[in-house]
Write a protein that holds these residues in place. Sequence first.
Motif, mmCIF file in Angstrom:
data_model
loop_
_atom_site.group_PDB
_atom_site.id
_atom_site.type_symbol
_atom_site.label_atom_id
_atom_site.label_comp_id
_atom_site.label_asym_id
_atom_site.label_seq_id
_atom_site.Cartn_x
_atom_site.Cartn_y
_atom_site.Cartn_z
ATOM 1 N N ASP A 136 53.810 15.953 41.813
ATOM 2 C CA ASP A 136 54.155 16.318 43.010
ATOM 3 C C ASP A 136 53.990 18.023 43.176
ATOM 4 O O ASP A 136 53.392 18.303 44.089
ATOM 5 C CB ASP A 136 55.836 16.247 42.905
ATOM 6 C CG ASP A 136 56.325 14.756 43.009
ATOM 7 O OD1 ASP A 136 55.191 14.026 42.864
ATOM 8 O OD2 ASP A 136 57.324 14.578 43.183
ATOM 9 N N LYS A 161 51.280 19.478 46.035
ATOM 10 C CA LYS A 161 51.871 20.111 46.938
ATOM 11 C C LYS A 161 51.048 21.677 46.979
ATOM 12 O O LYS A 161 50.519 22.247 47.972
ATOM 13 C CB LYS A 161 53.322 20.491 46.545
ATOM 14 C CG LYS A 161 54.130 21.597 47.842
ATOM 15 C CD LYS A 161 55.510 21.606 47.426
ATOM 16 C CE LYS A 161 56.189 22.188 48.535
ATOM 17 N NZ LYS A 161 55.966 23.646 48.588
ATOM 18 N N LEU A 163 47.716 21.077 48.782
ATOM 19 C CA LEU A 163 47.899 20.999 50.274
ATOM 20 C C LEU A 163 47.946 22.564 50.774
ATOM 21 O O LEU A 163 47.592 22.723 51.893
ATOM 22 C CB LEU A 163 48.915 20.060 50.655
ATOM 23 C CG LEU A 163 48.444 18.709 50.320
ATOM 24 C CD1 LEU A 163 49.888 17.942 50.921
ATOM 25 C CD2 LEU A 163 47.669 18.153 51.210
ATOM 26 N N VAL A 181 54.065 23.219 54.003
ATOM 27 C CA VAL A 181 54.053 21.958 53.184
ATOM 28 C C VAL A 181 55.553 21.839 52.589
ATOM 29 O O VAL A 181 55.871 22.344 51.605
ATOM 30 C CB VAL A 181 52.960 21.887 52.187
ATOM 31 C CG1 VAL A 181 52.955 20.583 51.411
ATOM 32 C CG2 VAL A 181 51.577 22.154 52.685
ATOM 33 N N SER A 221 57.350 19.240 51.571
ATOM 34 C CA SER A 221 57.554 18.575 50.287
ATOM 35 C C SER A 221 56.444 17.468 50.117
ATOM 36 O O SER A 221 55.733 17.248 50.942
ATOM 37 C CB SER A 221 58.923 17.516 50.301
ATOM 38 O OG SER A 221 58.917 16.501 51.482
ATOM 39 N N LEU A 222 56.093 16.927 48.806
ATOM 40 C CA LEU A 222 55.444 15.889 48.346
ATOM 41 C C LEU A 222 55.924 15.322 47.483
ATOM 42 O O LEU A 222 56.274 15.897 46.160
ATOM 43 C CB LEU A 222 53.971 16.545 48.151
ATOM 44 C CG LEU A 222 52.948 15.591 47.708
ATOM 45 C CD1 LEU A 222 51.574 15.882 48.142
ATOM 46 C CD2 LEU A 222 53.009 15.116 46.268
ATOM 47 N N ALA A 267 52.052 8.659 48.052
ATOM 48 C CA ALA A 267 52.285 9.967 48.191
ATOM 49 C C ALA A 267 52.940 10.183 49.534
ATOM 50 O O ALA A 267 52.075 9.917 50.573
ATOM 51 C CB ALA A 267 50.860 10.869 47.975
ATOM 52 N N VAL A 294 54.209 13.051 52.240
ATOM 53 C CA VAL A 294 53.866 14.332 52.596
ATOM 54 C C VAL A 294 54.807 14.607 53.464
ATOM 55 O O VAL A 294 54.684 13.931 54.856
ATOM 56 C CB VAL A 294 52.541 14.689 52.700
ATOM 57 C CG1 VAL A 294 52.532 16.252 52.746
ATOM 58 C CG2 VAL A 294 51.576 14.111 51.261
ATOM 59 N N LEU A 305 44.513 14.145 47.932
ATOM 60 C CA LEU A 305 45.569 13.499 47.265
ATOM 61 C C LEU A 305 45.155 12.044 46.450
ATOM 62 O O LEU A 305 45.851 11.847 45.335
ATOM 63 C CB LEU A 305 46.609 12.976 48.222
ATOM 64 C CG LEU A 305 47.320 14.274 48.807
ATOM 65 C CD1 LEU A 305 48.573 13.909 49.977
ATOM 66 C CD2 LEU A 305 47.820 15.270 47.677
ATOM 67 N N VAL A 357 48.734 7.620 51.128
ATOM 68 C CA VAL A 357 49.367 8.782 51.689
ATOM 69 C C VAL A 357 49.917 8.336 52.911
ATOM 70 O O VAL A 357 49.443 7.970 53.849
ATOM 71 C CB VAL A 357 48.229 9.816 52.042
ATOM 72 C CG1 VAL A 357 48.733 11.029 52.230
ATOM 73 C CG2 VAL A 357 47.378 10.127 50.848
ATOM 74 N N LEU A 359 52.386 10.387 55.922
ATOM 75 C CA LEU A 359 52.598 11.930 56.607
ATOM 76 C C LEU A 359 54.091 11.825 57.467
ATOM 77 O O LEU A 359 54.057 10.733 58.116
ATOM 78 C CB LEU A 359 51.282 12.125 57.440
ATOM 79 C CG LEU A 359 49.983 12.165 56.977
ATOM 80 C CD1 LEU A 359 48.920 12.565 58.048
ATOM 81 C CD2 LEU A 359 50.054 12.869 55.546
#
Length: 354
Positions: A93, A97, A100, A127, A129-130, A139, A141, A166, A174, A176
């Motif tokens: 994580d 993050k 990104l 950004v 959170s991830l 993942a 994001v 990612l 991923v 979003l």
Amino acid sequence: MAQTRWIRRAAICGVMVFPILATGCGLISQDTKGEIDPPQQTDATGAVDGTNTGQAVVPGQDDDSNLTVYLEDRNGYLAPVSLKTTLTENAVDEAGKKALEIMVDGGSMASQLPEDFRAVIPKGTEVKSLHVDPKTQLATVEFGGTFNDYPATDERTIVEAITWTLTAMGAKGVELWYEGAKLSEMPQDGFPLDEPLTRSVGINLEAADGVNYSNSTPVTLYFSSQTTNDEQYYVPVTRLINRTEETAAQAALEQLITGPLNTKDLISVLTNDVEVTNIKQQDDTVMVDLKDQAYEEGLPAPAEMLEAIVLSVTENTGADKVQITLNGQKVTDENNVSYSEPVSRPHHVNAIKG
């Protein structure tokens, strides 16, 4: 179904006809080289979903480490770039993050990016959170700030950069979010996000001449390019080609031989008189034999050519390693790396100087 969805994603974004412009599921590594890893007596790296992504894990690391992020070069192509950064924890994580955040235009690491490359996530994006689910490796994001403020023409580039970065860190997919809500499509041009993003979205899309879209398949190829300081780096290009009975490795190599469609900004890594004489995959290794009448036995072969073959073959097959012979003979490159035994994909690609 997967092929139909790939075409749908590309067609929605209007990039099917013209181009718009790294092994394993590990996380971080101190290896700064962009070179192919020499033969290793190690187990397979456990690539996620058959995808080789170009990163390796070093447990318990808390000092300077490398992250591979996807940035846009001066020609408008996305390319992986290996950057040295500091991570306080060895956590997926945190590293994701951090990657990104590096990719936010005008962000805190903007001054450390190579001169010819730019970050593509909109300026002012937060950004928030991830999280990578340890079981599903999905993942998630969440972005905030001005993530939804960008030209519609940049939308696919943003999606590709996030996805490929990612998945290079081991994410299987991923998802979003923006300001607490899951996105079903991208804000400006409606790129579909109803399913998790994977590398099937492609990167730097283009279509071969005369391709029949209804009977096509994508292959991702690694060509060469240069910075304004003549520093070489690799650029991945997903090319849509007519579907054939050939294996993915065979199709990829033949397209490498065909060379880049954009010869102004991309450099061919194989001459068009090279022939593929044999390809065989056994477990996690692909064995390739090429015929090149110009090659003189005993002389070193171009490292750029051999490295591009390894990158392209592993990207399209899910294999971890590649073994290469020329005219049926063992071959070594200019850096004295032997390809007569299987070599692994590099941990990081394109360690370009700032």
